[in-house]
Design an enzyme around this catalytic site. Structure first.
Site, PDB file in Angstrom:
ATOM      1  N   ARG A 174      23.667  44.785 -24.150  1.00  0.00           N
ATOM      2  CA  ARG A 174      23.984  45.885 -23.244  1.00  0.00           C
ATOM      3  C   ARG A 174      23.563  45.592 -21.809  1.00  0.00           C
ATOM      4  NH1 ARG A 174      23.829  50.992 -25.810  1.00  0.00           N
ATOM      5  NH2 ARG A 174      22.719  51.923 -24.082  1.00  0.00           N
ATOM      6  N   ARG A 178      22.899  39.348 -13.432  1.00  0.00           N
ATOM      7  CA  ARG A 178      23.808  38.973 -12.338  1.00  0.00           C
ATOM      8  C   ARG A 178      23.054  38.260 -11.220  1.00  0.00           C
ATOM      9  NH1 ARG A 178      23.726  44.888 -11.214  1.00  0.00           N
ATOM     10  NH2 ARG A 178      25.311  45.428 -12.728  1.00  0.00           N
ATOM     11  N   ARG A 251      15.487  55.296 -35.319  1.00  0.00           N
ATOM     12  CA  ARG A 251      14.317  55.352 -34.460  1.00  0.00           C
ATOM     13  C   ARG A 251      14.278  56.726 -33.802  1.00  0.00           C
ATOM     14  NH1 ARG A 251       9.595  53.050 -34.666  1.00  0.00           N
ATOM     15  NH2 ARG A 251       8.747  52.482 -32.644  1.00  0.00           N
ATOM     16  N   ARG A 282       8.926  54.605 -21.114  1.00  0.00           N
ATOM     17  CA  ARG A 282       9.392  54.873 -19.763  1.00  0.00           C
ATOM     18  C   ARG A 282       8.943  56.248 -19.286  1.00  0.00           C
ATOM     19  NH1 ARG A 282      15.755  54.225 -21.509  1.00  0.00           N
ATOM     20  NH2 ARG A 282      15.922  56.048 -22.842  1.00  0.00           N
ATOM     21  N   GLU A 302       8.297  58.924 -22.525  1.00  0.00           N
ATOM     22  CA  GLU A 302       9.061  58.748 -23.767  1.00  0.00           C
ATOM     23  C   GLU A 302       8.301  57.839 -24.732  1.00  0.00           C
ATOM     24  OE1 GLU A 302      13.325  58.612 -22.505  1.00  0.00           O
ATOM     25  OE2 GLU A 302      13.463  57.274 -24.219  1.00  0.00           O
ATOM     26  N   TYR A 349      25.186  52.449 -32.031  1.00  0.00           N
ATOM     27  CA  TYR A 349      24.431  52.653 -30.789  1.00  0.00           C
ATOM     28  C   TYR A 349      25.429  52.906 -29.660  1.00  0.00           C
ATOM     29  CZ  TYR A 349      20.623  51.489 -27.432  1.00  0.00           C
ATOM     30  OH  TYR A 349      19.665  51.491 -26.447  1.00  0.00           O
ATOM     31  N   ASP A 351      27.206  54.757 -26.369  1.00  0.00           N
ATOM     32  CA  ASP A 351      26.956  55.486 -25.126  1.00  0.00           C
ATOM     33  C   ASP A 351      27.895  56.697 -25.104  1.00  0.00           C
ATOM     34  OD1 ASP A 351      25.072  53.724 -24.165  1.00  0.00           O
ATOM     35  OD2 ASP A 351      26.532  52.476 -23.119  1.00  0.00           O
TER      36      ASP A 351
HETATM   37  N1  UDP Z   1      15.225  46.400 -22.711  1.00  0.00           N
HETATM   38  C1  UDP Z   1      14.139  45.614 -22.423  1.00  0.00           C
HETATM   39  N2  UDP Z   1      13.412  45.874 -21.299  1.00  0.00           N
HETATM   40  C2  UDP Z   1      13.716  46.891 -20.455  1.00  0.00           C
HETATM   41  C3  UDP Z   1      14.849  47.682 -20.733  1.00  0.00           C
HETATM   42  C4  UDP Z   1      15.579  47.425 -21.880  1.00  0.00           C
HETATM   43  O1  UDP Z   1      13.815  44.694 -23.169  1.00  0.00           O
HETATM   44  O2  UDP Z   1      13.002  47.092 -19.453  1.00  0.00           O
HETATM   45  C5  UDP Z   1      15.987  46.121 -23.954  1.00  0.00           C
HETATM   46  C6  UDP Z   1      15.369  46.843 -25.144  1.00  0.00           C
HETATM   47  O3  UDP Z   1      15.520  46.042 -26.286  1.00  0.00           O
HETATM   48  C7  UDP Z   1      16.224  48.097 -25.226  1.00  0.00           C
HETATM   49  C8  UDP Z   1      17.599  47.543 -24.872  1.00  0.00           C
HETATM   50  O4  UDP Z   1      17.316  46.578 -23.854  1.00  0.00           O
HETATM   51  O5  UDP Z   1      16.201  48.654 -26.509  1.00  0.00           O
HETATM   52  C9  UDP Z   1      18.583  48.565 -24.367  1.00  0.00           C
HETATM   53  O6  UDP Z   1      18.055  49.228 -23.249  1.00  0.00           O
HETATM   54  P1  UDP Z   1      18.719  50.530 -22.633  1.00  0.00           P
HETATM   55  O7  UDP Z   1      18.057  50.809 -21.337  1.00  0.00           O
HETATM   56  O8  UDP Z   1      20.190  50.353 -22.632  1.00  0.00           O
HETATM   57  O9  UDP Z   1      18.296  51.603 -23.722  1.00  0.00           O
HETATM   58  P2  UDP Z   1      18.578  53.188 -23.880  1.00  0.00           P
HETATM   59  O10 UDP Z   1      18.615  53.776 -22.507  1.00  0.00           O
HETATM   60  O11 UDP Z   1      19.852  53.323 -24.651  1.00  0.00           O
HETATM   61  O12 UDP Z   1      17.394  53.656 -24.661  1.00  0.00           O
END
Ligand code: UDP
Length: 369
Positions: A174, A178, A251, A282, A302, A349, A351
């Protein structure tokens, strides 16, 4: 002509259920939408606190590349021009996400894309995974060891409660990588937050449709199975089938929300906390989704948790074992008159834009029959 009270009983008022109900209602089908929570909207539900729109079930940033989906949601609510630019705190230092030239400069001091590409390629080649089989291999072959150890491994293991080598590679696909100084977390053409919150979107979708909150399908299943021609089920598919092929794993999350007497706590909507010794993944500062100027602020920490009955399931854990059980449930569902949709019922999973697309597709398919 139906002899039942409703054409559709829609279980769950999240995006899948609400979009399906809207489409059905539009062509004159009679729908009842029920939800076990006290509010409509599933996980996009928002609540006003101190004049700030709080995303009660985690941050939701709408993004899509599909103009049709973008126009679809814009029928109901206008979107602001918020662009998601999270940062991650690792060992007390802040790094930009997603992985881009700003991150590479912060980490290695490099300012040219050639230099960054060279470092990353060297690290990728060190492992040389041609066909990454798990999240760890995928991350190492995407960004190399330094970034994996600094910003991915601990975060991921905390988020999922599992070793990165036991998680599916798809989770990390995901994240964009870049070689420009661009902190936009998404590559999609369209992005924003509904002005006034997601409730407006849900209210628009469910306008004129009968809804019942605090109403759990499983509390009176026998009755609910008799009142409509077709059930649209958006809860956990394994629960629908009484766990016939075993329990799927999910989860869960716990949220701690605080009102702080400061105007701005972290200058950004989202700060990730990478380190394993910090129990949350976060901190969300909600006002920044809407460029809020309120005198105080609301933050939410969270905390990821393993799902168990009575907790909310937020993420499917799409490893091989769970996916193969899910396929058995899916096969079973093909022979039934029930439509399964959304993150929990499709065990994906997804969006938000993908959930909406799925609801529109499944509605179309049902109607073509
Ligand atoms: N991820 C990570 N570090 C970060 C942010 C995301 O390793 O700082 C990885 C982690 O495995 C996470 C996945 O990327 O489960 C997807 O992150 P995303 O932010 O898309 O998660 P969501 O917002 O759906 O919880």
């Amino acid at each position: 002509m139906s002899t039942k009270e409703y054409d559709f009983l829609i279980v769950g008022s999240g995006l899948f259920g609400s979009v399906f109900a809207y489409e059905a209602n539009k062509i004159g089908k009679k729908c009842l939408v029920i939800d076990s929570r006290k509010n409509l909207g599933g996980n996009v539900y928002c609540e006003k606190m101190e004049d700030i729109t709080v995303h009660k079930y985690g941050p939701h940033i709408f993004h899509t590349n599909d103009k049709k989906i973008w126009d679809y949601v814009n029928q109901f609510v206008s979107f602001n021009n918020y662009i998601h630019t999270p940062v991650s705190n690792s060992n007390g230092n802040l790094y930009n996400l997603p992985f881009n030239m700003n991150t590479f400069k912060q980490l290695w001091g490099v300012e040219s894309p050639e230099k960054a590409i060279e470092i990353i390629n060297n690290q990728i080649n060190e492992f040389g995974f041609k066909n990454p089989k798990n999240l760890e291999q995928q991350a190492l072959s995407l960004v190399g060891k330094d970034l994996y150890l600094l910003l991915i491994k601990q975060f991921t293991e905390k988020q999922w409660g599992r070793k990165a080598e036991n998680l599916p590679a798809s989770i990390i696909k995901r994240l964009p990588v870049r070689f420009t100084f661009d902190n936009n977390y998404f590559n999609d053409k369209y992005q924003g937050i509904p002005i006034g919150g997601y409730n407006k979107l849900i209210e628009g979708l469910l306008k004129g449709i009968e809804v019942k909150t605090n109403c759990n399908f499983f509390d009176d299943r026998a009755y609910f199975e008799t009142i409509s021609d077709c059930i649209v089920f958006t809860g956990k598919i394994d629960e629908y089938y009484n766990f016939k092929y075993g329990k799927l794993e999910y989860r869960s999350l716990r949220f701690e929300t605080e009102l702080l007497d400061v105007k701005d706590f972290q200058s950004n909507a989202m700060v990730n906390y990478n380190d394993a010794n910090i129990p949350y993944t976060r901190i969300i500062e909600h006002k920044h989704f809407e460029f809020g100027e309120q005198p105080t602020t609301i933050i939410t920490k969270e905390f990821p948790e393993e799902w168990s009955t009575k907790k909310e399931a937020f993420y499917p854990i799409n490893d091989e074992k769970n996916n193969s059980s899910y396929l058995k449930y899916k096969k079973l569902s093909k022979n039934s008159n029930v439509i399964f949709g959304g993150r929990l019922a499709e065990y994906k999973y997804y969006d938000m834009h993908q959930v909406i697309a799925s609801a529109l597709n499944k509605f179309k398919k049902k109607n073509a029959l």
